[in-house]
Design an enzyme around this catalytic site. Sequence first.
Site, PDB file in Angstrom:
ATOM      1  N   LYS A   1       0.821  -1.134   0.006  1.00 12.40           N
ATOM      2  CA  LYS A   1      -0.142  -0.014   0.294  1.00 12.40           C
ATOM      3  C   LYS A   1       1.098   1.294   0.008  1.00 12.40           C
ATOM      4  CE  LYS A   1       0.730   1.665   3.468  1.00 12.40           C
ATOM      5  NZ  LYS A   1       2.229   2.420   4.140  1.00 12.40           N
TER       6      LYS A   1
ATOM      7  N   TYR B   1      -4.617   3.832   6.089  1.00 13.39           N
ATOM      8  CA  TYR B   1      -5.237   2.930   7.036  1.00 13.39           C
ATOM      9  C   TYR B   1      -6.493   3.473   7.692  1.00 13.39           C
ATOM     10  CZ  TYR B   1      -0.851   0.535   7.331  1.00 13.39           C
ATOM     11  OH  TYR B   1       0.179  -0.277   7.001  1.00 13.39           O
TER      12      TYR B   1
END
Length: 373
Positions: free
Chosen positions: A138, A223
């Site tokens: 990510k 996140y």
Amino acid sequence: MNSRRNFLQKLAASVAAFPLLSVETLASIEQTGSLVQDGPPLRVAIMGLGSYGTRVAEAMKDCKRARLTGVVSGTPAKITSWQSKYNIPAKNCYNYENFDRIKDNPDIDAVYVITPNALHREHAIRAAKAGKHVICEKPMALNAKEGQEMVDACKKANVKLLVGYRMHFEPKTLEIVRMRKEGELGKILFFQGLSGFAIGDPGQWRLTKELAGGGALMDIGIYSINGARYMVGEEPVWVTAQETKTDPQKFKPGVDETIQFQLGFPGGAVASCLSTYSMNNLDRFFLNGSKGFAELQPATGYGPIKGRTNKGELTQPHMTHQTIQMDEMAAIIMDGKQAVVPVDGEEGLRDLKIIDAIYKAVATGKKVELKLL
Ligand code: NAD
């Protein structure tokens, strides 16, 4: 008889700890000590032998289904050291110039891209063209356009694209997802996500627009974006966002220091989130429903994750995130297993669309509509 009774007692305990898993899977956990059933191993080459690549390699030592069999690195000394540390044959070692030849290597099934953000697109597409499954860290890419190109390239090459969303396999996180799905929290109307840390060395790639693609939002704020989606259980339909910068020397134009953003969901829920590179101890999720609540703090660090709900403390066991992630990804790639919270390229792409919208909302000061479905 005793051992059968012990086994059944342990199984009952596991059902309580992992209520989303089937009884067959739970029986296998008790017998094998693993969440993953037997099957062919996923043989993985790690690309980018930096700090996170090293963490993944160490965690993979305990994997039941995933095995580190190759490396891609631009630094010959790192290759030599990894070869002896992880017993990797010279024929499975590549650099960034020759790694397309990996297509002729039958001992590698997947490439795990763990390089700086701006390189993910090129590295993932080259791995796909070489016929290898892709696991990508990510943020999957710098923006939705790049992310779409990666999804398309993997589809065309008939390989899977997965994103390193390790929290999607974390037991306490999954328990909250289960409670929300089964209605135990009632109607969800609010989520709060706080994601941040005080970043050090001003010379690192994370503070360079060209390599990072942005600042805290790309690295840590993601996140809260991703968490808002799997905690609320819907896709957001609008975004608003505000940026603050206290240190323009360290955080150059295009590198965000702190962004507050809000996401609106079709069922009426709102998420209020903070992403920052200037504050420590910011790693908290809070989900509020009409019948209960759930909170995690720390919510997304390497663990142990801690949390509680209106029913009490969450007691699911800590497992090294990267070990469980790689074993589960092996089952997804090799057996077609479905993750409870998806980790595929489409999932990564949705986060990139939200990131694009947050930056647009910051730049324009306006509410930005989203169409993720
Ligand atoms: P790092 O700087 O420690 O490692 C990056 C690696 O890429 C280094 O080995 C470096 O040599 C290599 N590299 C190849 N080409 C490069 C280039 N042109 N410029 C700079 N480095 C180059 O970074 P990291 O912390 O390991 O992060 C790598 C990726 O992993 C990032 O996308 C990051 O977001 C992701 N990450 C994910 C998690 C997680 O929990 N999922 C945690 C940390 C990092």
